[in-house]
Design an enzyme around this catalytic site. Sequence first.
Site, short mmCIF file in Angstrom:
data_model
loop_
_atom_site.label_atom_id
_atom_site.label_comp_id
_atom_site.label_asym_id
_atom_site.label_seq_id
_atom_site.Cartn_x
_atom_site.Cartn_y
_atom_site.Cartn_z
N GLN A 145 -18.44 66.00 42.63
CA GLN A 145 -19.40 67.11 42.71
C GLN A 145 -20.63 66.69 43.52
O GLN A 145 -21.07 67.41 44.43
CB GLN A 145 -19.81 67.51 41.29
CG GLN A 145 -21.05 68.38 41.22
CD GLN A 145 -21.36 68.84 39.80
OE1 GLN A 145 -20.71 69.72 39.30
NE2 GLN A 145 -22.38 68.27 39.18
N VAL B 116 -25.15 57.42 32.85
CA VAL B 116 -25.69 56.83 31.61
C VAL B 116 -24.54 56.77 30.62
O VAL B 116 -23.79 57.74 30.45
CB VAL B 116 -26.85 57.69 31.05
CG1 VAL B 116 -27.40 57.07 29.77
CG2 VAL B 116 -27.95 57.83 32.09
N GLY C 250 -28.10 61.51 29.62
CA GLY C 250 -27.77 61.52 31.05
C GLY C 250 -28.68 62.51 31.80
O GLY C 250 -29.22 62.19 32.87
N HIS C 251 -28.87 63.69 31.20
CA HIS C 251 -29.79 64.67 31.82
C HIS C 251 -31.22 64.17 31.78
O HIS C 251 -31.99 64.37 32.72
CB HIS C 251 -29.70 66.01 31.08
CG HIS C 251 -28.37 66.68 31.17
ND1 HIS C 251 -27.55 66.85 30.07
CD2 HIS C 251 -27.70 67.21 32.23
CE1 HIS C 251 -26.44 67.48 30.46
NE2 HIS C 251 -26.50 67.70 31.75
N SER D 255 -21.68 62.93 28.29
CA SER D 255 -21.20 64.22 28.78
C SER D 255 -21.43 65.25 27.68
O SER D 255 -21.30 64.94 26.49
CB SER D 255 -19.70 64.13 29.09
OG SER D 255 -19.15 65.41 29.19
N ARG E 242 -19.49 67.49 26.99
CA ARG E 242 -18.19 67.69 26.33
C ARG E 242 -17.96 66.71 25.18
O ARG E 242 -17.14 66.98 24.31
CB ARG E 242 -17.05 67.58 27.34
CG ARG E 242 -17.00 68.76 28.28
CD ARG E 242 -15.70 68.79 29.07
NE ARG E 242 -15.55 70.06 29.75
CZ ARG E 242 -16.12 70.38 30.90
NH1 ARG E 242 -16.89 69.51 31.51
NH2 ARG E 242 -15.95 71.58 31.43
#
Length: 251
Positions: A151, A174, A34-35, A183, A185
């Site tokens: 956010q 993603v 995702g990043h 995530s 997490r």
Amino acid sequence: MTVVLNTPKDFKVWRWGKHGSIGFVPTMGALHEGHAALLKQAYEDNDFVVLSIFVNPTQFNDPNDLEKYPKTWEADLALAKANGVDAVFFPKYFDMYPDNYRFKVSENSFSNVLDGAHRPGHFDGVLSVVMKLFNIVSPTRAYFGEKDYQQLTLIKDMAESFFMNLEVIPVPTVRESDGLAMSSRNQRLTAEQRALAPAIYKAITQAKSAEEAAAQLTAQGFKVDYVTDMGNRRFVAAKIGEVRLIDNVEI
Ligand code: PAF
């Protein structure tokens, strides 16, 4: 070449030498695909790419969650290099909070619902650190994932409200092949919890109502904080064991 800078002062010295657009991806590390999608978009749109890694204590209302937040510096740096990051900003608490959080940014409407209703002070912490990061990095564009839709919206609104000279760019969520939103997490899930986690995406995309999705998740053993339809989106936050996951989809 990727440089690592640890203080606002050192970062600003690097920044002053750069002429051209800066794409900025703020993160708390434990980087994943995702990043990488955020970094790829930043790379495509800009002359330089900046990544920040700072696990921001002021946005954690639960000290246990802060303590357990995964820290994977070596892998993060490798991912940064592989994605053409020019500078990684990697400060410590007092570099970012020389005032020990005497001043903060707060919003008094959208930050009080959804996640804000369950995590007191969370969005004050997010907005405050993002404002600081924007002031240090002076980006042309900043990239945020739609997975954290609340956010993203609050940061976009803050940038507009304070006439900040930058564009906030949303990037689609993603997902793993089974639908689970990527995530940091997810790394904390046991194999059994990981197998159950895609039920979140399934419930919010397939249930006819938010109530039905919540009931489906509760029946499967999730502790549901909320499933709420708002605007054209359905938002969810649910815990599996100790790990709290959030997601949202367009409806
Ligand atoms: O989404 C995150 O990782 C964090 O909330 C952010 C935007 C980096 C602020 O600490």
